[in-house]
Write a protein that holds these residues in place. Sequence first.
Motif, mmCIF file in Angstrom:
data_model
loop_
_atom_site.group_PDB
_atom_site.id
_atom_site.type_symbol
_atom_site.label_atom_id
_atom_site.label_comp_id
_atom_site.label_asym_id
_atom_site.label_seq_id
_atom_site.Cartn_x
_atom_site.Cartn_y
_atom_site.Cartn_z
ATOM 1 N N ASN A 69 31.419 -26.004 -0.577
ATOM 2 C CA ASN A 69 32.660 -26.660 -0.974
ATOM 3 C C ASN A 69 32.448 -27.579 -2.181
ATOM 4 O OD1 ASN A 69 34.287 -25.442 0.967
ATOM 5 N ND2 ASN A 69 33.826 -27.009 2.515
ATOM 6 N N ARG A 70 31.282 -28.232 -2.233
ATOM 7 C CA ARG A 70 30.968 -29.038 -3.423
ATOM 8 C C ARG A 70 30.907 -28.170 -4.659
ATOM 9 N NH1 ARG A 70 29.145 -34.323 -3.537
ATOM 10 N NH2 ARG A 70 29.422 -33.889 -5.755
ATOM 11 N N GLY A 71 30.406 -26.955 -4.529
ATOM 12 C CA GLY A 71 30.381 -26.031 -5.661
ATOM 13 C C GLY A 71 31.783 -25.705 -6.153
ATOM 14 N N HIS A 72 32.716 -25.453 -5.194
ATOM 15 C CA HIS A 72 34.109 -25.202 -5.580
ATOM 16 C C HIS A 72 34.724 -26.426 -6.258
ATOM 17 C CE1 HIS A 72 35.203 -21.204 -4.188
ATOM 18 N NE2 HIS A 72 34.407 -21.387 -3.123
ATOM 19 N N LEU A 73 34.400 -27.610 -5.714
ATOM 20 C CA LEU A 73 34.924 -28.847 -6.289
ATOM 21 C C LEU A 73 34.460 -29.015 -7.738
ATOM 22 C CD1 LEU A 73 36.363 -31.571 -5.992
ATOM 23 C CD2 LEU A 73 34.234 -32.499 -5.056
ATOM 24 N N SER A 74 33.180 -28.801 -7.994
ATOM 25 C CA SER A 74 32.640 -28.932 -9.360
ATOM 26 C C SER A 74 33.222 -27.866 -10.280
ATOM 27 C CB SER A 74 31.109 -28.825 -9.332
ATOM 28 O OG SER A 74 30.540 -29.882 -8.582
ATOM 29 N N THR A 75 33.489 -26.671 -9.722
ATOM 30 C CA THR A 75 34.100 -25.611 -10.534
ATOM 31 C C THR A 75 35.497 -26.008 -10.981
ATOM 32 O OG1 THR A 75 32.840 -23.934 -9.333
ATOM 33 C CG2 THR A 75 34.739 -23.183 -10.576
ATOM 34 N N GLN A 76 36.295 -26.572 -10.061
ATOM 35 C CA GLN A 76 37.635 -27.019 -10.414
ATOM 36 C C GLN A 76 37.605 -28.125 -11.466
ATOM 37 O OE1 GLN A 76 40.062 -28.084 -7.062
ATOM 38 N NE2 GLN A 76 39.895 -26.073 -6.084
ATOM 39 N N ASN A 77 36.605 -28.967 -11.403
ATOM 40 C CA ASN A 77 36.487 -30.064 -12.371
ATOM 41 C C ASN A 77 35.876 -29.602 -13.697
ATOM 42 O OD1 ASN A 77 37.579 -31.951 -10.625
ATOM 43 N ND2 ASN A 77 35.576 -32.526 -9.762
ATOM 44 N N GLY A 78 35.518 -28.319 -13.786
ATOM 45 C CA GLY A 78 34.925 -27.799 -15.024
ATOM 46 C C GLY A 78 33.468 -28.148 -15.182
ATOM 47 N N GLN A 79 32.848 -28.635 -14.108
ATOM 48 C CA GLN A 79 31.433 -29.000 -14.147
ATOM 49 C C GLN A 79 30.600 -27.810 -13.658
ATOM 50 O OE1 GLN A 79 31.605 -32.407 -11.573
ATOM 51 N NE2 GLN A 79 32.372 -33.787 -13.174
ATOM 52 N N LEU A 80 30.472 -26.809 -14.525
ATOM 53 C CA LEU A 80 29.871 -25.551 -14.104
ATOM 54 C C LEU A 80 28.394 -25.686 -13.762
ATOM 55 C CD1 LEU A 80 31.589 -23.051 -16.592
ATOM 56 C CD2 LEU A 80 32.268 -23.709 -14.265
ATOM 57 N N LYS A 101 26.417 -16.681 -2.669
ATOM 58 C CA LYS A 101 25.747 -15.846 -3.666
ATOM 59 C C LYS A 101 26.744 -15.309 -4.701
ATOM 60 C CE LYS A 101 21.970 -14.389 -0.632
ATOM 61 N NZ LYS A 101 21.290 -13.254 0.047
ATOM 62 N N VAL A 102 27.924 -14.890 -4.196
ATOM 63 C CA VAL A 102 28.946 -14.369 -5.120
ATOM 64 C C VAL A 102 29.399 -15.466 -6.087
ATOM 65 C CG1 VAL A 102 31.295 -13.476 -5.277
ATOM 66 C CG2 VAL A 102 29.739 -12.570 -3.537
ATOM 67 N N MET A 103 29.683 -16.649 -5.551
ATOM 68 C CA MET A 103 30.130 -17.759 -6.400
ATOM 69 C C MET A 103 29.035 -18.181 -7.378
ATOM 70 S SD MET A 103 33.234 -18.298 -5.815
ATOM 71 C CE MET A 103 33.309 -19.744 -6.869
ATOM 72 N N TYR A 104 27.808 -18.126 -6.926
ATOM 73 C CA TYR A 104 26.679 -18.462 -7.811
ATOM 74 C C TYR A 104 26.652 -17.532 -9.023
ATOM 75 C CZ TYR A 104 21.892 -19.157 -9.442
ATOM 76 O OH TYR A 104 20.788 -19.418 -10.214
ATOM 77 N N GLU A 105 26.788 -16.223 -8.784
ATOM 78 C CA GLU A 105 26.755 -15.260 -9.886
ATOM 79 C C GLU A 105 27.966 -15.418 -10.802
ATOM 80 O OE1 GLU A 105 24.303 -13.360 -10.687
ATOM 81 O OE2 GLU A 105 23.109 -13.925 -8.937
ATOM 82 N N LEU A 106 29.139 -15.700 -10.217
ATOM 83 C CA LEU A 106 30.343 -15.885 -11.028
ATOM 84 C C LEU A 106 30.217 -17.105 -11.946
ATOM 85 C CD1 LEU A 106 33.180 -15.116 -8.438
ATOM 86 C CD2 LEU A 106 32.481 -13.709 -10.377
ATOM 87 N N VAL A 107 29.757 -18.199 -11.357
ATOM 88 C CA VAL A 107 29.590 -19.414 -12.163
ATOM 89 C C VAL A 107 28.519 -19.211 -13.229
ATOM 90 C CG1 VAL A 107 28.875 -21.829 -12.098
ATOM 91 C CG2 VAL A 107 30.408 -20.924 -10.343
ATOM 92 N N LEU A 111 29.027 -19.588 -17.189
ATOM 93 C CA LEU A 111 28.171 -20.454 -18.007
ATOM 94 C C LEU A 111 27.592 -19.699 -19.200
ATOM 95 C CD1 LEU A 111 26.160 -22.685 -15.505
ATOM 96 C CD2 LEU A 111 27.554 -23.464 -17.419
ATOM 97 N N GLN A 112 27.127 -18.463 -18.944
ATOM 98 C CA GLN A 112 26.579 -17.652 -20.032
ATOM 99 C C GLN A 112 27.639 -17.346 -21.081
ATOM 100 O OE1 GLN A 112 24.931 -14.274 -17.973
ATOM 101 N NE2 GLN A 112 23.013 -15.336 -17.457
ATOM 102 N N GLN A 113 28.848 -17.019 -20.603
ATOM 103 C CA GLN A 113 29.949 -16.747 -21.520
ATOM 104 C C GLN A 113 30.302 -17.997 -22.328
ATOM 105 O OE1 GLN A 113 33.515 -15.398 -19.613
ATOM 106 N NE2 GLN A 113 34.621 -15.060 -21.533
ATOM 107 N N GLN A 114 30.326 -19.114 -21.624
ATOM 108 C CA GLN A 114 30.623 -20.371 -22.304
ATOM 109 C C GLN A 114 29.566 -20.684 -23.360
ATOM 110 O OE1 GLN A 114 30.225 -24.375 -20.272
ATOM 111 N NE2 GLN A 114 32.453 -24.206 -20.292
ATOM 112 N N GLN A 115 28.292 -20.419 -23.007
ATOM 113 C CA GLN A 115 27.209 -20.665 -23.952
ATOM 114 C C GLN A 115 27.322 -19.751 -25.166
ATOM 115 O OE1 GLN A 115 24.927 -23.130 -23.668
ATOM 116 N NE2 GLN A 115 24.261 -22.567 -25.740
ATOM 117 N N GLN A 116 27.686 -18.475 -24.922
ATOM 118 C CA GLN A 116 27.872 -17.540 -26.029
ATOM 119 C C GLN A 116 29.013 -17.981 -26.940
ATOM 120 O OE1 GLN A 116 28.434 -13.691 -24.254
ATOM 121 N NE2 GLN A 116 26.267 -13.441 -23.714
#
Length: 230
Positions: A69-80, A101-107, A111-116
Amino acid sequence: MNAFHEGKYDTSLAYYLKRLEENPDDKVLHYNAGTSALKAGRTDLAATHFDRTIRHTEDPEFLAKIWYNRGHLSTQNGQLEDALKAFEQAILLNPGDINSKVMYELVKARLQQQQQEQDQQSDSQDQEKKENREQQQKQQSSEEDKQKDSQQKQEKEDQSRQEESSEKQSEPEESQTRQQETMAEEKEEELTRQQMVNLLDAMREKEKEAMKEILRYRYRKSTIEREKDW
């Protein structure tokens, strides 16, 4: 729980907050309050209750849910990056959790897309800066060329004026030289005339002397002849 499943997250949150007033150390109430706050969009309140849940439990499976749930919270806040760490922690606590695992790969993909995108933007900015520098250099070079041409033109004009001034200054000198030469020639002619006059005078004197000699000679001869007659 019914309100939560019906999407009435504010109602369920109010319920759990009221229950926590009676049991402030109840890890389940903190967890449910955090989940309701997360669904209601109250991310700061959700983070507070998730943190309290972590402090009040040591159950790995339960902690895995909290970190999920903390992972979802950070995702909503844009803290990837924080979200990626939270999902990674959930996987470590519960390796069989597919959702983590699914959320880990999505995030991670985001992040990779954002970095690109950042790299492309950086490259675009660098290219724009490079083009601006080149444009500035071209403009500066053009201005320097114009300034150089103007300077050369000015130097030519100054040189031309100096030459004209030198020519004007040299004209009197040349005229004066010609006058001196003319005067010298006239003087030479005068000297020549004077010499001729002197020569003529000398010749006249010589003629006079010669005439005198001739007259004296005739006179003496006539005297001699008269003396013989006597």
